[in-house]
Design an enzyme around this catalytic site. Structure first.
Site, PDB file in Angstrom:
ATOM      1  N   ASP A 127     -12.343 -37.140 113.923  1.00  0.00           N
ATOM      2  CA  ASP A 127     -12.604 -36.501 112.646  1.00  0.00           C
ATOM      3  C   ASP A 127     -13.902 -35.694 112.822  1.00  0.00           C
ATOM      4  O   ASP A 127     -14.661 -35.947 113.765  1.00  0.00           O
ATOM      5  CB  ASP A 127     -12.757 -37.593 111.576  1.00  0.00           C
ATOM      6  CG  ASP A 127     -13.196 -37.041 110.245  1.00  0.00           C
ATOM      7  OD1 ASP A 127     -12.531 -36.098 109.768  1.00  0.00           O
ATOM      8  OD2 ASP A 127     -14.213 -37.522 109.700  1.00  0.00           O
ATOM      9  N   ASP A 178     -14.804 -41.736 109.852  1.00  0.00           N
ATOM     10  CA  ASP A 178     -15.835 -42.327 108.990  1.00  0.00           C
ATOM     11  C   ASP A 178     -15.317 -42.615 107.582  1.00  0.00           C
ATOM     12  O   ASP A 178     -16.035 -43.198 106.782  1.00  0.00           O
ATOM     13  CB  ASP A 178     -17.045 -41.385 108.869  1.00  0.00           C
ATOM     14  CG  ASP A 178     -16.711 -40.157 108.040  1.00  0.00           C
ATOM     15  OD1 ASP A 178     -15.683 -39.504 108.321  1.00  0.00           O
ATOM     16  OD2 ASP A 178     -17.460 -39.859 107.094  1.00  0.00           O
ATOM     17  N   GLY A 210     -13.234 -37.454 103.569  1.00  0.00           N
ATOM     18  CA  GLY A 210     -11.938 -37.452 104.232  1.00  0.00           C
ATOM     19  C   GLY A 210     -10.811 -36.898 103.377  1.00  0.00           C
ATOM     20  O   GLY A 210      -9.683 -36.765 103.832  1.00  0.00           O
ATOM     21  N   THR A 222     -21.910 -33.297 107.294  1.00  0.00           N
ATOM     22  CA  THR A 222     -21.747 -32.236 106.294  1.00  0.00           C
ATOM     23  C   THR A 222     -21.589 -32.797 104.888  1.00  0.00           C
ATOM     24  O   THR A 222     -21.567 -32.026 103.923  1.00  0.00           O
ATOM     25  CB  THR A 222     -20.502 -31.386 106.620  1.00  0.00           C
ATOM     26  OG1 THR A 222     -19.469 -32.276 107.002  1.00  0.00           O
ATOM     27  CG2 THR A 222     -20.772 -30.381 107.713  1.00  0.00           C
ATOM     28  N   SER A 258      -9.138 -33.084 111.622  1.00  0.00           N
ATOM     29  CA  SER A 258      -9.982 -32.992 110.422  1.00  0.00           C
ATOM     30  C   SER A 258      -9.212 -32.423 109.243  1.00  0.00           C
ATOM     31  O   SER A 258      -8.355 -31.558 109.412  1.00  0.00           O
ATOM     32  CB  SER A 258     -11.172 -32.069 110.718  1.00  0.00           C
ATOM     33  OG  SER A 258     -11.830 -31.694 109.535  1.00  0.00           O
TER      34      SER A 258
HETATM   35  C1  G6P Z   1     -13.426 -33.518 105.231  1.00  0.00           C
HETATM   36  C2  G6P Z   1     -14.528 -34.040 104.333  1.00  0.00           C
HETATM   37  C3  G6P Z   1     -14.130 -33.958 102.893  1.00  0.00           C
HETATM   38  C4  G6P Z   1     -13.668 -32.554 102.540  1.00  0.00           C
HETATM   39  C5  G6P Z   1     -12.485 -32.168 103.422  1.00  0.00           C
HETATM   40  C6  G6P Z   1     -12.002 -30.764 103.153  1.00  0.00           C
HETATM   41  O1  G6P Z   1     -12.421 -34.451 105.304  1.00  0.00           O
HETATM   42  O2  G6P Z   1     -14.835 -35.380 104.645  1.00  0.00           O
HETATM   43  O3  G6P Z   1     -15.231 -34.331 102.091  1.00  0.00           O
HETATM   44  O4  G6P Z   1     -13.287 -32.472 101.183  1.00  0.00           O
HETATM   45  O5  G6P Z   1     -12.896 -32.264 104.784  1.00  0.00           O
HETATM   46  O6  G6P Z   1     -13.007 -29.871 103.572  1.00  0.00           O
HETATM   47  P1  G6P Z   1     -13.005 -28.304 103.342  1.00  0.00           P
HETATM   48  O7  G6P Z   1     -14.069 -27.845 104.288  1.00  0.00           O
HETATM   49  O8  G6P Z   1     -11.650 -27.787 103.700  1.00  0.00           O
HETATM   50  O9  G6P Z   1     -13.323 -28.069 101.904  1.00  0.00           O
HETATM   51 MG    MG Z   2     -14.967 -37.628 107.874  1.00  0.00          MG
END
Ligand code: G6P
Ligand code: MG
Length: 221
Positions: A8, A169, A45, A16, A113
């Site tokens: 991930d 995570d 996630g 981030t 991811s």
């Molecule tokens: C990851 C993060 C999430 C986020 C998702 C989508 O899984 O942990 O918090 O919402 O990515 O991210 P994006 O960059 O597409 O908005």
């Molecule tokens: Mg993550």
């Protein structure tokens, strides 16, 4: 070697979450939704649109689908401004060393991811070339805990699912690994993350040999 590690991104390779939080908080403030860092844990996630639904749910606010698209875009524009400054210094401790060592041992390396910004982030961090396959939010239609992202990563590496070890995570990500019939190392707090074969606080706390022992063990939790 016919083994693979699937990573991930957010929270495993780079932190981030703080930038996601700042951007979601700004949107929440505009809608007078009381959004806290604790609430933000629920978004880890989780896909962008699902995150927005959770945020709106917290505030009891209803929006149409087209309004949701606009709100998600606004959040993402702010988020992109924040992550524009990312550099290799933002790579979490041990992550780059761990991935390079695994690669040197001929373990195949994939990204798994939910983020649609994943490639942008990998480029900013300067580690894009370390990955043999990159599956991100632009390749999947079902969000974690659905296993789609990890199944596609294994397929891209040309490996059977059970030969892959996931590093995650988020609870939703650990469940996605379980649903993909893959073993998983949780990155974070073992009081919070449930269902992983092992939980460590970061990739600086584990060696590639220890990770391989987890992958090769017969106990599937
Ligand atoms: C990851 C993060 C999430 C986020 C998702 C989508 O899984 O942990 O918090 O919402 O990515 O991210 P994006 O960059 O597409 O908005
Ligand atoms: Mg993550």
């Amino acid at each position: 070697m016919n083994k693979g590690f699937i990573f991930d991104l957010d929270g495993v390779i780079v932190d981030t979450a703080k930038y996601h939080y700042i951007a979601w908080k700004k949107l929440a403030d505009e809608m007078a939704i009381d959004f806290t860092e604790e609430h933000n844990e629920q978004l880890k996630g989780v896909s962008r649109l699902r995150s927005l639904d959770i945020l709106l749910g917290i505030g009891g606010v209803k929006k149409s689908e087209s309004e949701k698209q606009l709100l998600a875009k606004r959040k993402n524009d702010w988020y992109l401004t924040l992550i524009e400054q990312l550099t290799s210094k933002d790579i979490l401790p041990g992550a780059e060393r761990f991935i390079k060592e695994a690669s040197q041992k001929s373990i195949k390396i994939a990204l798994g991811s939910a983020s649609k910004n994943a490639l942008f982030i990998l480029n900013k961090l300067g580690i894009d070339s370390l990955f043999d396959a990159r599956i991100d939010g632009t390749h999947v239609s079902k969000a974690k805990p659905d296993p789609e992202v990890f199944l596609k990563a294994a397929e891209s590496l040309g490996l059977p699912n059970e030969n892959c070890l996931v590093f995650e995570d988020a609870q939703a990500g650990i469940e996605a690994a379980q649903n993909a019939n893959m073993k998983c190392i949780g990155i974070g707090n073992n009081q919070v993350l449930k269902g992983a074969q092992l939980v460590v606080s970061g990739l600086d706390q584990i060696t590639v040999s220890q990770a391989m022992e987890v992958l090769n063990s017969n106990i599937l939790k």
